[in-house]
Structure formats: structure tokens, C-alpha cells
Design an enzyme around this catalytic site. Structure first.
Site, PDB file in Angstrom:
ATOM      1  CE  LYS A 174     -25.696  23.362 -33.846  1.00 23.00           C
ATOM      2  NZ  LYS A 174     -25.020  22.566 -34.889  1.00 23.00           N
ATOM      3  CD  GLN A 219     -22.120  20.131 -34.899  1.00 22.72           C
ATOM      4  OE1 GLN A 219     -23.250  20.378 -34.494  1.00 22.72           O
ATOM      5  NE2 GLN A 219     -21.419  21.014 -35.611  1.00 22.72           N
ATOM      6  CG  ASP A 274     -28.023  20.880 -39.641  1.00 20.33           C
ATOM      7  OD1 ASP A 274     -28.212  22.025 -39.183  1.00 20.33           O
ATOM      8  OD2 ASP A 274     -27.138  20.109 -39.228  1.00 20.33           O
TER       9      ASP A 274
END
Ligand code: NDP
Length: 294
Positions: A54, A98, A121
């Protein structure tokens, strides 16, 4: 019949290129670049790889990328304090924690804390709530489900009026992808581990999304001829013919499905690359929202 391959790698490259172009334009206009802050707690190797990819994708698109690596012994209070700092930092446009977090940390409490305007997200309950409510528009759509829809749209596959079956009802894939398909006017059936006659349900679908986490679970003879198959699954199975001793397969038996489907995503190279591409899109969107440019 041999299905048309939906090439996620090429489509993801196009999305990433567009994000890079927007980034360049935003930089020229504001002097600042959209910036993503990733928080990685613990030593999970898959998570380390994802976070590194990412960060690299952000840099390649000209975006800012900050990674906070915390030890697995981090307390809930310390993690929440970092999220609060990132929420308040005007140089950070998107925040990604994460998952999964190490045992003992409360994932839900951390996700709930992420500022709505930085929730790239799309896992904040407010974003998911708005996604499933008629007439509401979420700030951000979760990246993998958004990627599934982008694959359909950019492959010229009509969603409106189609019968869609989503196998899987997780918060991160099944539920949001079902909501997105419904919002795009498909008639959606969501299946799960307690669904009766799953092959029969799948056989009715014009569009099948498999998000189960079981290798090659959906068989070719479950599919309606000509159906579109979006395989979200990423499963590593043993393969003695490979140097590594293993290979990746999806949740769909690809070799069988490709003979029946009209269009299908491969694994790897289908949905997988789209997740990071949509994260870049969401980070650009976050920047624009925060600068009153959306
Ligand atoms: P979860 O384990 O959270 O959810 C799996 C879902 O599949 C559950 O809803 C479960 O039902 C259902 N299921 C399990 N067994 C069966 C069965 N025998 N019959 C019917 N349904 C079943 O997985 P995720 O949604 O997180 O991930 C799904 C897959 O997608 C995984 O392979 C994962 O690696 C991959 N993935 C890929 C991403 C990417 O491409 N970037 C991102 C995220 C995930 P129930 O609810 O009843 O338990």
C-alpha cells in the site's frame, strides 16, 4: 464456452493511473499531496506485505505515505491515542489500521474511532450504515467491494436488473458487495454457511461473487452458462510442481468455471489488485473532501 477473462491487473493499473493524475492536479492546485497513514500492529507477515504494498502504491502515485509500526505488546490505550493523533493531523488525509489486530486489542473500538472523513477503508459503521440505507451516500466504500463493482463496470457488464448471488456475508466483503450490487439495481441473494442448496442458489445467478475463504469451493456445474463470476477468494494451497511448494487459488474452481461462465476474474490478477487501487481512489477522495474540493 470459454469465459472472457476480467483482467484485474490492467483495470487496477488504469485506476491507479487516474489516481496519480488527480494527485498531480491536486498538488499543482494546493501544494499538498493526498497522504495515507497506515498503522501496523505486530508482526503478521501477510499484514506486513499488505502495508508495504500500500505504501509503495501511494508513492508510485505521487501520494504521501506514512507507516506507523507498533509492537504486538501495544495497549488499546496507546493504539487509540495514535488514531486520535492521526485524526487531528491535517497532513494525514486517510487512516488505515491494518487488520487483523493482535489478540487482546479491540478492533471494533479502534475502527469506530477513525474520523469519518479519513475512513479510507470504509469500515466505520456509519459508512457501512449509509451504504445499506436507501438514498444515503457513504463518504467511503470499502476497497475490495468497490473493486468488485469497478471490475464489472469497466468490463461493460450490466448490473441493473440482473440476479446476483453473493456467497459470504462478512463485514469487509460479503455485506458491502451485496449492498453495492443492490444499489446498482441487481436483485441480490446473500448466501452463507447455513444456506440450503447452495449450488441451486448459485445456478440462478447472472452475477456470482464468491467471498468464502475456501479453495475452489464453487464448482463449474453450479454456474448458469454465461454467468459473470467475481472471485474474491485468496487461498494458498500446496503444489509440489511449484518451486515455492504452493500456489494461490480463489474460492471458485477456475478450470471448471471458465468453461461455463461468460466472464470470470482469475486468481491471482482479478479482484486482488483492485483493493489497493481503490484505496488510492479513496485517499484522493478524502483529500478532496477535507479541502472542500469534492
Ligand atoms: P470471512 O471468513 O470473514 O467470511 C466468509 C464467509 O463465507 C462467511 O459469511 C461464511 O458464512 C461463508 N462461508 C463459509 N463457509 C461456507 C460454506 N461452506 N458455504 C457457504 N458459505 C460459507 O472471509 P472474508 O469475507 O474476510 O474473505 C473471504 C475471502 O476473500 C477469503 O479468501 C479472503 O482471503 C478473501 N479476501 C480477499 C481480498 C482481496 O482480494 N483484496 C480482501 C478480503 C478478503 P457464515 O457467515 O455463516 O460464517
Amino acid at each position: 464456452m470459454t469465459a472472457k477473462l476480467i483482467d484485474g491487473k490492467t483495470i487496477a493499473e488504469a485506476v491507479r493511473r487516474e489516481a496519480a493524475e488527480e494527485t498531480a492536479a491536486l498538488k499543482a492546485r494546493t501544494g499538498q499531496a493526498p497522504t495515507l497513514a497506515a498503522v501496523l500492529v505486530g508482526e503478521n507477515p501477510a499484514s506486513q506485505t499488505y502495508v508495504a504494498s500500500k505504501g509503495k502504491a501511494c508513492e508510485e502515485a505521487g501520494m504521501g505515505s506514512i507507516t506507523h509500526r507498533l509492537p504486538a505488546t501495544t495497549s488499546q490505550a496507546e493504539l487509540e491515542e495514535l488514531v486520535r493523533q492521526l485524526n487531528a493531523d491535517p497532513a494525514v488525509n486517510g487512516i488505515l489500521v491494518q487488520l487483523p489486530l493482535p489478540k487482546g486489542l479491540n478492533e471494533q473500538a479502534v475502527l469506530d474511532l477513525i474520523s469519518l472523513s479519513k475512513d479510507v477503508d470504509g469500515f466505520h459503521p456509519m459508512n457501512i450504515g449509509q451504504l445499506v440505507m436507501k438514498g444515503r451516500i457513504p463518504q467511503f466504500i470499502p476497497c475490495t467491494p468497490a473493486g468488485c463493482i469497478e471490475l464489472l463496470v469497466r468490463s461493460g457488464i450490466t448490473i441493473a436488473g440482473k440476479d446476483a448471488v453473493v456467497v459470504g456475508r462478512s463485514n469487509i466483503v460479503g455485506v458491502p458487495v451485496a449492498a453495492l450490487l443492490q444499489n446498482a439495481d441487481a436483485t441480490v441473494t446473500v448466501c452463507h454457511s447455513r444456506t440450503k442448496d447452495l449450488p441451486d442458489k448459485v445456478r440462478r445467478a447472472d452475477i456470482v461473487v464468491a467471498a468464502i475463504g475456501r479453495p475452489e469451493f464453487v464448482r463449474g456445474d453450479w454456474l448458469k452458462p454465461g454467468a459473470t463470476v467475481i472471485d474474491v477468494g485468496i487461498n494458498r494451497i500446496a503444489d509440489a510442481t511449484r518451486k515455492s511448494g504452493s500456489r494461490l487459488v480463489g474460492d471458485v474452481a477456475f478450470d471448471e468455471a471458465v468453461e461455463v461462465a461468460g466472464a470470470i476474474t482469475p486468481v491471482p490478477g482479478g479482484v486482488g489488485p483492485m483493493t489497493i487501487a481503490m484505496l488510492l481512489t479513496n485517499t484522493v477522495r478524502a483529500f478532496k473532501l477535507q479541502h472542500g474540493l469534492a
